[in-house]
Enzyme design. Structure first.
Site, PDB file in Angstrom:
ATOM      1  N   TYR A  55       0.872  -1.176   0.000  1.00  0.00           N
ATOM      2  CA  TYR A  55       0.000   0.000   0.000  1.00  0.00           C
ATOM      3  C   TYR A  55       0.906   1.222   0.000  1.00  0.00           C
ATOM      4  O   TYR A  55       1.688   1.417   0.938  1.00  0.00           O
ATOM      5  CB  TYR A  55      -0.877   0.027   1.250  1.00  0.00           C
ATOM      6  CG  TYR A  55      -1.963  -1.032   1.294  1.00  0.00           C
ATOM      7  CD1 TYR A  55      -3.284  -0.699   1.022  1.00  0.00           C
ATOM      8  CD2 TYR A  55      -1.667  -2.350   1.625  1.00  0.00           C
ATOM      9  CE1 TYR A  55      -4.288  -1.656   1.071  1.00  0.00           C
ATOM     10  CE2 TYR A  55      -2.656  -3.321   1.674  1.00  0.00           C
ATOM     11  CZ  TYR A  55      -3.968  -2.959   1.391  1.00  0.00           C
ATOM     12  OH  TYR A  55      -4.962  -3.917   1.444  1.00  0.00           O
ATOM     13  N   LYS A  66     -12.407  -5.004   3.279  1.00  0.00           N
ATOM     14  CA  LYS A  66     -13.430  -5.493   4.199  1.00  0.00           C
ATOM     15  C   LYS A  66     -14.727  -5.929   3.530  1.00  0.00           C
ATOM     16  O   LYS A  66     -15.564  -6.558   4.181  1.00  0.00           O
ATOM     17  CB  LYS A  66     -13.759  -4.397   5.233  1.00  0.00           C
ATOM     18  CG  LYS A  66     -12.639  -4.151   6.218  1.00  0.00           C
ATOM     19  CD  LYS A  66     -12.544  -5.281   7.212  1.00  0.00           C
ATOM     20  CE  LYS A  66     -11.253  -5.259   7.983  1.00  0.00           C
ATOM     21  NZ  LYS A  66     -10.241  -6.166   7.466  1.00  0.00           N
ATOM     22  N   TYR A 116      -7.067  -5.339  10.261  1.00  0.00           N
ATOM     23  CA  TYR A 116      -6.864  -5.876   8.918  1.00  0.00           C
ATOM     24  C   TYR A 116      -7.183  -7.372   8.852  1.00  0.00           C
ATOM     25  O   TYR A 116      -7.816  -7.842   7.900  1.00  0.00           O
ATOM     26  CB  TYR A 116      -5.420  -5.640   8.478  1.00  0.00           C
ATOM     27  CG  TYR A 116      -5.204  -5.761   6.993  1.00  0.00           C
ATOM     28  CD1 TYR A 116      -5.520  -4.706   6.128  1.00  0.00           C
ATOM     29  CD2 TYR A 116      -4.706  -6.933   6.425  1.00  0.00           C
ATOM     30  CE1 TYR A 116      -5.333  -4.812   4.763  1.00  0.00           C
ATOM     31  CE2 TYR A 116      -4.510  -7.037   5.058  1.00  0.00           C
ATOM     32  CZ  TYR A 116      -4.833  -5.987   4.233  1.00  0.00           C
ATOM     33  OH  TYR A 116      -4.644  -6.098   2.882  1.00  0.00           O
TER      34      TYR A 116
END
Length: 388
Positions: free
Chosen positions: A200, A296, A384
């Protein structure tokens, strides 16, 4: 046609709910407007939390995920020309698996077909009726003929643009939404992995993400204008942008390859409450959307249907409605945590055009705090992997 639970939508939420109900001895019928080929070939990324991995394994549909999915014990945050690893397993004892959503769908469809499930694809004009009575039903068209299913319950698993959320009474409803001023430009690439784990990246030009799909196919994204067109981006321009946003001071570079898919994903946060009325219950994207930064979306759908299946099991086994009555409240506890985490990751990693120089420095400082504080890194890792 008569069944106990009519499920509208054959995405991960609807298919897993049907599978869980089958294991509990509860009948269901699944209705889907798309064809089987369409739902199995619509490519969507997937990062599976530990809990999602566990439920797929426990219910007998995790074999291909274990064989073909990429089990990751961490990921990297990149900014200011450096990469910093978040060790998920060391911080939480858990891991994640990168396994595409459409692959999960294939596994669930195969399991339902093997069990002789009633699944109707390519249906049209689906309308739920009598949701606030004890005899709800669904009308629809299939193979050009009008059809009707009578049921004890209706499960709305038909996504953000489906018909079930509008079928809920509007009085007392609350919709919470934030539409982000950027989207993700996604590509699929024929290439070996650029890195062993997800990256990321925050850059002044915008966010970027390096992911994987298989040993030979990679998935990458970069922040873009949601109103942009893929036609404006040649392969050379895409690679130049990814190199600019991702390369680090140690000489690491993203691995190029043949780009065979391009798409732009809009980003929003959305929650609609309550998620139920009478005999109609919503699950997955029909009730909530999260930006993909927190990984998610599919995991929330799994969490929803796990709760809903438990409530239906209690109803049929014990004649009690306690778990069904509190379905919305129980689901929202997890949903809002995931909404917060996805918003936080999005806010921390993306470039906002209206951000002041002060705000951008604070954003950078926040990343520094996360990668240098074990407490903050643990909080990120717990969210996470879905440790709560």
């Amino acid at each position: 046609m008569r069944t106990q639970v009519a499920i509208i939508g054959a995405g991960p939420a609807g298919l897993l709910l049907s599978h869980l109900l089958h294991l509990q001895g509860i009948e269901s019928v699944v209705l889907e407007t798309r064809t089987r080929d369409e739902i199995e070939s619509t490519i969507r990324a997937g990062v599976l939390e530990q809990g999602t991995m566990d439920i797929l394994n426990e219910t007998g549909v995790g074999a291909r995920m274990r064989a073909e999915g990429a089990l990751h014990h961490g990921f990297e945050l990149a900014f200011d020309g450096r990469r910093h690893r978040i060790d998920l397993t060391a911080l939480t004892g858990k891991a994640i698996t990168v396994y595409a959503q459409h692959e999960v769908i294939k596994d669930l469809v195969a399991a339902r077909m093997a069990a002789g499930a009633r699944m109707l694809f390519g249906v049209r004009d689906v309308v739920p009726h009598g949701v606030d009575t004890d005899r709800p039903y669904v009308t629809f068209a299939h193979d050009g003929a009008p059809r009707r299913i009578d049921a004890d319950f209706i499960a709305g698993c038909d996504g953000f643009h489906g018909v079930t959320r509008p079928a809920l009474p509007q009085a007392g409803r609350n919709d919470y939404q934030r539409v982000y001023p950027f989207g993700w430009f996604g590509i699929l690439v024929d290439a070996p992995p650029s890195a062993p784990e997800l990256i990321y990246a925050r850059h002044e030009r915008g966010f970027a993400l390096v992911s994987t799909r298989s040993p030979t196919v990679q998935r990458m994204y970069f922040q873009c204008d949601p109103k942009d067109s893929v036609d404006n981006w040649s392969d050379d321009r895409i690679w130049a942008e990814l190199h600019a946003r991702l390369e680090t001071r140690d000489g690491w570079k993203v691995t190029e390859g043949k780009i065979f898919q391009k798409n732009i994903v809009a980003m929003r946060s959305f929650v609609s409450t309550p998620m139920q009325s009478g005999r109609l219950f919503l699950a997955g994207d029909a009730a909530h959307i999260v930006p993909p930064t927190g990984a998610k979306g599919m995991n929330l759908a799994v969490s929803d249907v796990r709760l809903l299946a438990a409530g239906l099991d209690q109803f049929y086994r014990q004649g009690k409605t306690g778990r069904l009555d509190r379905y919305t409240d129980d689901a929202l506890k997890r949903i809002w945590r995931a909404e917060y985490f996805s918003w936080w990751m999005t806010s921390m990693l993306h470039t906002f055009a209206d951000a002041s120089p002060f705000q951008r420095e604070v954003q950078r400082a926040e990343l520094e705090n996360v990668v240098h504080s074990r407490a903050l890194a643990t909080a990120l890792a717990e969210n996470y992997v879905g440790a709560f």
